[in-house]
Scaffold this motif. Structure first.
Motif, mmCIF file in Angstrom:
data_model
loop_
_atom_site.group_PDB
_atom_site.id
_atom_site.type_symbol
_atom_site.label_atom_id
_atom_site.label_comp_id
_atom_site.label_asym_id
_atom_site.label_seq_id
_atom_site.Cartn_x
_atom_site.Cartn_y
_atom_site.Cartn_z
ATOM 1 N N GLY A 70 19.878 14.155 -8.361
ATOM 2 C CA GLY A 70 20.173 12.741 -8.563
ATOM 3 C C GLY A 70 20.973 12.515 -9.835
ATOM 4 O O GLY A 70 21.953 11.759 -9.852
ATOM 5 N N GLN A 71 20.555 13.176 -10.931
ATOM 6 C CA GLN A 71 21.277 13.030 -12.186
ATOM 7 C C GLN A 71 22.692 13.609 -12.085
ATOM 8 O O GLN A 71 23.636 13.072 -12.652
ATOM 9 N N TRP A 72 22.840 14.716 -11.355
ATOM 10 C CA TRP A 72 24.171 15.299 -11.170
ATOM 11 C C TRP A 72 25.046 14.374 -10.334
ATOM 12 O O TRP A 72 26.240 14.199 -10.613
ATOM 13 N N THR A 73 24.468 13.753 -9.314
ATOM 14 C CA THR A 73 25.221 12.817 -8.478
ATOM 15 C C THR A 73 25.682 11.615 -9.293
ATOM 16 O O THR A 73 26.786 11.094 -9.102
ATOM 17 N N LEU A 74 24.846 11.191 -10.236
ATOM 18 C CA LEU A 74 25.187 10.049 -11.073
ATOM 19 C C LEU A 74 26.151 10.391 -12.196
ATOM 20 O O LEU A 74 26.789 9.495 -12.772
ATOM 21 N N ALA A 75 26.268 11.672 -12.542
ATOM 22 C CA ALA A 75 27.015 12.055 -13.736
ATOM 23 C C ALA A 75 28.455 11.556 -13.719
ATOM 24 O O ALA A 75 28.996 11.133 -14.747
ATOM 25 N N SER A 76 29.095 11.596 -12.552
ATOM 26 C CA SER A 76 30.492 11.179 -12.483
ATOM 27 C C SER A 76 30.663 9.682 -12.703
ATOM 28 O O SER A 76 31.773 9.211 -12.965
ATOM 29 N N ARG A 77 29.575 8.932 -12.595
ATOM 30 C CA ARG A 77 29.640 7.480 -12.760
ATOM 31 C C ARG A 77 29.230 7.049 -14.173
ATOM 32 O O ARG A 77 29.213 5.869 -14.470
ATOM 33 N N ARG A 78 28.874 7.997 -15.013
ATOM 34 C CA ARG A 78 28.354 7.668 -16.330
ATOM 35 C C ARG A 78 29.393 7.915 -17.427
ATOM 36 O O ARG A 78 30.355 8.646 -17.234
ATOM 37 N N LEU A 79 29.165 7.303 -18.561
ATOM 38 C CA LEU A 79 30.034 7.501 -19.720
ATOM 39 C C LEU A 79 29.916 8.950 -20.179
ATOM 40 O O LEU A 79 28.825 9.438 -20.480
ATOM 41 N N ASP A 80 31.028 9.640 -20.227
ATOM 42 C CA ASP A 80 31.040 11.060 -20.584
ATOM 43 C C ASP A 80 31.001 11.197 -22.104
ATOM 44 O O ASP A 80 31.958 10.852 -22.798
ATOM 45 N N THR A 81 29.900 11.738 -22.625
ATOM 46 C CA THR A 81 29.768 11.925 -24.070
ATOM 47 C C THR A 81 29.791 13.398 -24.464
ATOM 48 O O THR A 81 29.413 13.756 -25.577
ATOM 49 N N ILE A 82 30.252 14.256 -23.558
ATOM 50 C CA ILE A 82 30.247 15.692 -23.831
ATOM 51 C C ILE A 82 31.072 16.022 -25.077
ATOM 52 O O ILE A 82 30.688 16.876 -25.877
ATOM 53 N N GLY A 83 32.188 15.357 -25.264
ATOM 54 C CA GLY A 83 33.065 15.677 -26.383
ATOM 55 C C GLY A 83 32.678 15.045 -27.702
ATOM 56 O O GLY A 83 33.335 15.283 -28.724
ATOM 57 N N VAL A 84 31.597 14.271 -27.715
ATOM 58 C CA VAL A 84 31.190 13.571 -28.941
ATOM 59 C C VAL A 84 30.657 14.578 -29.962
ATOM 60 O O VAL A 84 29.843 15.434 -29.641
ATOM 61 N N THR A 177 17.202 0.658 -12.880
ATOM 62 C CA THR A 177 16.947 -0.785 -12.966
ATOM 63 C C THR A 177 17.963 -1.470 -13.871
ATOM 64 O O THR A 177 18.132 -2.689 -13.799
ATOM 65 N N LEU A 178 18.629 -0.694 -14.713
ATOM 66 C CA LEU A 178 19.627 -1.283 -15.599
ATOM 67 C C LEU A 178 20.945 -1.541 -14.892
ATOM 68 O O LEU A 178 21.679 -2.466 -15.239
ATOM 69 N N THR A 179 21.262 -0.708 -13.909
ATOM 70 C CA THR A 179 22.594 -0.765 -13.301
ATOM 71 C C THR A 179 22.633 -1.411 -11.928
ATOM 72 O O THR A 179 23.706 -1.721 -11.425
ATOM 73 N N GLY A 180 21.460 -1.597 -11.298
ATOM 74 C CA GLY A 180 21.459 -2.174 -9.955
ATOM 75 C C GLY A 180 21.899 -1.145 -8.937
ATOM 76 O O GLY A 180 21.084 -0.493 -8.306
ATOM 77 N N ASP A 181 23.211 -0.963 -8.754
ATOM 78 C CA ASP A 181 23.743 0.044 -7.839
ATOM 79 C C ASP A 181 23.585 1.406 -8.495
ATOM 80 O O ASP A 181 24.312 1.773 -9.403
ATOM 81 N N ASP A 182 22.630 2.184 -8.008
ATOM 82 C CA ASP A 182 22.288 3.414 -8.720
ATOM 83 C C ASP A 182 23.158 4.607 -8.350
ATOM 84 O O ASP A 182 23.040 5.672 -8.939
ATOM 85 N N GLY A 183 24.042 4.467 -7.371
ATOM 86 C CA GLY A 183 24.934 5.570 -7.049
ATOM 87 C C GLY A 183 24.256 6.761 -6.422
ATOM 88 O O GLY A 183 24.836 7.853 -6.382
ATOM 89 N N THR A 184 23.042 6.605 -5.933
ATOM 90 C CA THR A 184 22.335 7.736 -5.318
ATOM 91 C C THR A 184 21.975 7.416 -3.864
ATOM 92 O O THR A 184 20.897 7.749 -3.387
ATOM 93 N N THR A 185 22.888 6.785 -3.153
ATOM 94 C CA THR A 185 22.708 6.549 -1.729
ATOM 95 C C THR A 185 22.837 7.873 -0.980
ATOM 96 O O THR A 185 23.346 8.863 -1.523
ATOM 97 N N ARG A 190 25.515 13.073 -0.168
ATOM 98 C CA ARG A 190 26.292 13.920 0.736
ATOM 99 C C ARG A 190 27.612 14.346 0.094
ATOM 100 O O ARG A 190 28.062 15.489 0.263
ATOM 101 N N GLU A 191 28.229 13.452 -0.646
ATOM 102 C CA GLU A 191 29.466 13.800 -1.349
ATOM 103 C C GLU A 191 29.203 14.937 -2.348
ATOM 104 O O GLU A 191 30.004 15.880 -2.468
ATOM 105 N N THR A 192 28.090 14.862 -3.054
ATOM 106 C CA THR A 192 27.722 15.921 -3.998
ATOM 107 C C THR A 192 27.502 17.243 -3.272
ATOM 108 O O THR A 192 27.976 18.299 -3.708
ATOM 109 N N LEU A 193 26.799 17.197 -2.153
ATOM 110 C CA LEU A 193 26.523 18.410 -1.387
ATOM 111 C C LEU A 193 27.804 18.974 -0.776
ATOM 112 O O LEU A 193 27.960 20.206 -0.667
#
Length: 502
Positions: A70-84, A177-185, A190-193
């Motif tokens: 679930g977290q991996w599926t959401l990762a593409s929709r989140r703010l990328d802080t890897i380079g911080v 609960t913060l975002t409403g659309d959780d991106g884990t439908t 299936r897109e992740t898989l």
């Protein structure tokens, strides 16, 4: 399950045996999801479709033994802080996002504050975000840096610093609960898989913090592509037992692709948060609440959970990163007779390697982490590098080794994981403790769910590669580069084509 005839493929042997037919092209016949024939110029049964392999290389399908899907599926929709690289950089990135999308909650993922010069504060996030909820999840997944609005929205209470370990894991389920659309439908899953299948992945173990078996059953009809083993955590153990779930049992009647996995226990913390439980203090122990890290639960509770799972037919996957945590986990496996794995095994004592082999406990490891943690390990675990990601010790002792990603902590990319295990470097520096490296054959063998090769009777979970993954190379660096550049022509699960390159 499908029937299929693969023409002219080279079967790759991952054990000490020579490849079938000395590596020359053969045909592989699949009936009802199982390999039933292997040899040159097999006769094609009526009605069985044929696929031209054109001399490509056939391996058992790849598995990722540790994901948070679930977290991996959401990762593409989140703010990328890897380079911080600092708290100030993170605050600036948040300010930019809040300005660009006013009022929309910000959830970020990826930063690694273990090398930052100071601790962060809630106040500095408040200063750049106002009333917009902000949650920045550290790249190891073991703590979250939240502003006051997010702390209030998630019911976590006011504080000055980050939310860590068990309190943080409990909050994961509330992030949506913060975002409403959780991106884990189911469609998002299936897109992740589908992306995983394109890398030759046929199965994975899901250790997602929230949800569990019931959630997977609900979404399965929309994302039934690969094999999935679904773990439960301690809070879901009794419901799983009451439902009669046992490790390996199908969760959907008549479909062996979705099965019950292990009980997952997080017995210690992480390197970046200095909460991994070690036998020796951290180099900066003076600045830590627990100078050597600490256990997340006492020994008697750990043993009780293992015993309860074991008597109920469930294997156990015990997260243990520090060497003291590995020792305590092995004590619990030995006391209870439970079976399963230790997840991560990032730092291990030599004596515990032999114990792990004797107990039959698998080492489930994520080589991608050594690329991220190399410098920090040398900084805060000085003199312990030879015991970090000790693949060679484990294999030579006879420990069963399986690899994964811990996505999204590292990308869900088995070729990256194998390359990291082979080369043990992510840059122009030489390998980090090359004496612990794997060969390409060993890395691949640890990535196929403990299946040594493809033969008659094999489950038809297969990956067809454009190039020989074990082709000779002049150095580990070159071997790793070849693994990273691997391309997959075809992926089968139970004989069904789940990926075909165009």
């Amino acid at each position: 399950m499908s029937d299929l005839l693969l023409r002219d493929v080279r079967v790759v042997a991952l054990d000490d045996a020579p490849p079938p037919h000395d590596g020359e092209p053969v045909d592989v016949l699949v009936r009802d999801g199982v390999v039933t024939g292997l040899g040159p110029r097999l006769e094609r049964p009526d009605g069985v479709p044929e696929v031209a392999g054109e001399g490509r290389w056939l391996i058992p399908g790849l598995w990722d033994q540790h994901t948070h899907l679930g977290q991996w599926t959401l990762a593409s929709r989140r703010l990328d802080t890897i380079g911080v690289r600092s708290p100030e950089d993170a605050a600036a990135l948040v300010a930019e996002r809040v300005s660009a999308e006013p009022g929309r909650p910000v959830i970020g993922w990826g930063h690694r504050p273990g090398t930052w010069p100071r601790e962060v504060t809630v106040a500095e996030l408040d200063a750049v975000s106002g009333v917009t909820p902000v949650v920045l999840v550290a790249g190891d997944g073991h703590h979250g840096w939240l502003n006051s609005a997010a702390l209030a929205a998630l019911g976590l209470g006011a504080r000055e610093g980050v939310v860590r370990e068990n309190e943080w894991f409990a909050a994961y389920d509330l992030l949506t609960t913060l975002t409403g659309d959780d991106g884990t439908t189911p469609a998002a899953y299936r897109e992740t898989l589908t992306r995983a299948a394109a890398q030759g992945v046929v199965g994975l173990v899901d250790f997602e913090f929230a949800g569990g078996p019931a959630d997977w059953v609900e979404r399965w009809s929309g994302c039934d592509l690969l094999r999935v083993r679904v773990a439960t955590y301690a809070d879901g153990l009794e419901p799983a037992i009451a439902a009669g779930l046992r490790t390996g049992a199908p969760l959907v009647a008549g479909d062996d692709r979705l099965t019950m996995g292990p009980l997952k226990i997080i017995s210690d913390g992480s390197l970046n948060t200095r909460t991994a439980w070690c036998c020796e203090p951290y180099a900066d122990a003076h600045a830590q609440e627990h100078p050597a890290g600490a256990a997340n639960l006492p020994a008697h509770e750990l043993a009780a959970l293992l015993a309860r799972a074991h008597m109920s037919g469930l294997q156990v996957a015990t997260h243990a990163i520090g060497d003291a945590a590995v020792t305590a986990a092995l004590d619990a496996y030995e006391t209870t007779g439970a079976g399963g794995s230790i997840e991560h095994v990032q730092l291990v004592a030599r004596a515990d390697v032999a114990r792990m082999a004797a107990l039959g406990v698998r080492a489930s490891m994520q080589p991608g982490h050594l690329l991220d943690d190399r410098d920090l390990s040398e900084l805060i675990w000085p003199g312990r590098g030879e015991r970090c990601f000790a693949f060679r010790w484990l294999l030579e002792a006879g420990v069963r080794l399986v690899l994964g990603s811990d996505a999204p902590v590292s990308p869900l990319d088995p070729w990256l994981a194998m390359a990291a295990a082979v080369h043990r470097s992510a840059d122009d520096r030489g390998p980090w403790h090359p004496e612990q490296a794997l060969t390409p054959r060993e890395a691949l063998a640890a990535s196929v769910d403990e299946r040594p090769t493809v033969g008659v009777g094999s489950l038809a979970d297969l990956a067809l590669l454009d190039h020989d993954p074990l082709a000779p190379a002049d150095s580990p660096r070159e071997a790793a580069a070849a693994l990273r550049s691997a391309t997959v022509a075809l992926t089968l699960v139970g004989g069904e084509i789940v990926h075909e390159a165009r």
